[in-house]
Design a protein around this motif. Structure first.
Motif, PDB file in Angstrom:
ATOM      1  N   GLY A 102       0.814  -1.211   0.000  1.00  8.27           N
ATOM      2  CA  GLY A 102       0.000   0.000   0.000  1.00  8.27           C
ATOM      3  C   GLY A 102       0.847   1.259   0.000  1.00  8.27           C
ATOM      4  O   GLY A 102       0.546   2.231  -0.711  1.00  8.27           O
ATOM      5  N   GLN A 120      -6.282   4.959 -11.376  1.00 10.10           N
ATOM      6  CA  GLN A 120      -5.674   4.710 -10.076  1.00 10.10           C
ATOM      7  C   GLN A 120      -6.691   4.142  -9.086  1.00 10.10           C
ATOM      8  O   GLN A 120      -6.338   3.355  -8.200  1.00 10.10           O
ATOM      9  N   THR A 121      -7.952   4.517  -9.252  1.00 11.29           N
ATOM     10  CA  THR A 121      -9.010   3.941  -8.419  1.00 11.29           C
ATOM     11  C   THR A 121      -9.129   2.439  -8.657  1.00 11.29           C
ATOM     12  O   THR A 121      -9.291   1.657  -7.711  1.00 11.29           O
ATOM     13  N   ILE A 124      -6.368   0.781  -6.703  1.00  7.01           N
ATOM     14  CA  ILE A 124      -6.595   0.634  -5.259  1.00  7.01           C
ATOM     15  C   ILE A 124      -7.629  -0.444  -4.993  1.00  7.01           C
ATOM     16  O   ILE A 124      -7.537  -1.193  -4.006  1.00  7.01           O
ATOM     17  N   VAL A 148      -5.151   2.143   3.663  1.00  4.46           N
ATOM     18  CA  VAL A 148      -4.608   2.425   2.332  1.00  4.46           C
ATOM     19  C   VAL A 148      -5.605   3.229   1.502  1.00  4.46           C
ATOM     20  O   VAL A 148      -5.225   4.157   0.775  1.00  4.46           O
ATOM     21  N   SER A 149      -6.885   2.913   1.623  1.00  8.59           N
ATOM     22  CA  SER A 149      -7.912   3.654   0.874  1.00  8.59           C
ATOM     23  C   SER A 149      -7.972   5.113   1.325  1.00  8.59           C
ATOM     24  O   SER A 149      -8.071   6.024   0.492  1.00  8.59           O
ATOM     25  N   PHE A 152      -5.094   6.907  -0.075  1.00 14.46           N
ATOM     26  CA  PHE A 152      -5.274   7.157  -1.507  1.00 14.46           C
ATOM     27  C   PHE A 152      -6.094   8.429  -1.745  1.00 14.46           C
ATOM     28  O   PHE A 152      -5.732   9.266  -2.586  1.00 14.46           O
TER      29      PHE A 152
END
Length: 237
Positions: A102, A120-121, A124, A148-149, A152
């Motif tokens: 991550g 990039q979404t 993730i 990690v979300s 982001f």
């Protein structure tokens, strides 16, 4: 209920939990081994878009070094993990590797000059799927995916110029649903494994215990005798 009875019940629950995690490690060891190898190769493949889309030469070299070193660690770990007997230790190692993955993702994301936010979404979301796919403690999987979300979306606000609010909300919705669905699936899988473990444990007890006296039957006594005879032979007792 007295304090001694409470302590005895807590010890029994703790022992059953350890036995379940040992069982979980036994059935998922080869599975973890293969997934770690696949993750190492995927990490190397991601060098292709990184090196082609990042313009900063120093950043490209740094990212290449980080990804290569991370893949080497994963390949070494994939062979070493077979020898680990404790699910707790495996869980810690897997969680650290996922947290590192991550961190690498967020670092690379911050190095793109003009990152495509929706692509990039998808990245993730893929990372979240991998976190929940590799056997681990449920709490660890949930904490890592949420952390990690969150990282982001913070990086997106900082590093993505002229970020469209609609895309931002849509991305947050997709990621949230991904975490929710993965969490439900992981919880259901763990519940199924626990029921399977308890049924197997009950079957083993029935097959080794006399129904009338609730003591060990001849088969169980023979197995225990062989085990202790072998122990005494090894230690010359």
């Amino acid at each position: 209920m007295s304090n001694k009875e409470q302590e005895k019940q807590m010890d029994l629950l703790f022992s059953e939990r350890l036995s379940f995690y040992d069982y979980k490690l036994k059935i998922s060891r080869r599975y973890i081994y293969l997934l770690i190898i696949i993750a190492g190769f995927i990490n190397l493949l991601l060098l292709v878009p990184d090196l082609s889309l990042i313009e900063d030469g120093a950043a490209r070299i740094m990212i290449a070094i980080i990804r290569i070193l991370y893949s080497i660690v994963l390949f070494i770990l994939s062979f070493r993990i077979k020898a680990i007997k404790s699910f707790k230790l495996v869980s810690v190692i897997v969680s650290l590797c996922e947290a590192a993955a991550g961190a690498i993702f967020l670092f690379v994301f911050s190095r793109y000059s003009q990152p495509n936010f929706m692509i990039q979404t998808m990245g993730i979301i893929t990372l979240i799927l991998i976190v929940f796919l590799i056997p681990n403690r449920f709490s660890n999987m949930l904490v890592i995916s949420l952390t990690v979300s969150l990282g982001f979306f913070i990086c997106a606000r900082v590093f993505v110029d002229s970020l469209d609010f609609t895309d931002y909300v849509a991305s947050a919705t997709y990621v949230s649903f991904s975490i929710l669905l993965c969490a439900i699936a992981a919880r259901s899988s763990e519940s199924h494994q626990r029921n399977e473990f308890e049924a197997k444990k009950k079957l083993e007890r029935v097959s080794s215990t006399d129904y009338l006296t609730d003591t060990a039957n001849r088969l169980k006594i023979s197995e225990e005798a062989e085990r202790w005879i072998a122990f005494c032979a090894r230690h010359e007792l």
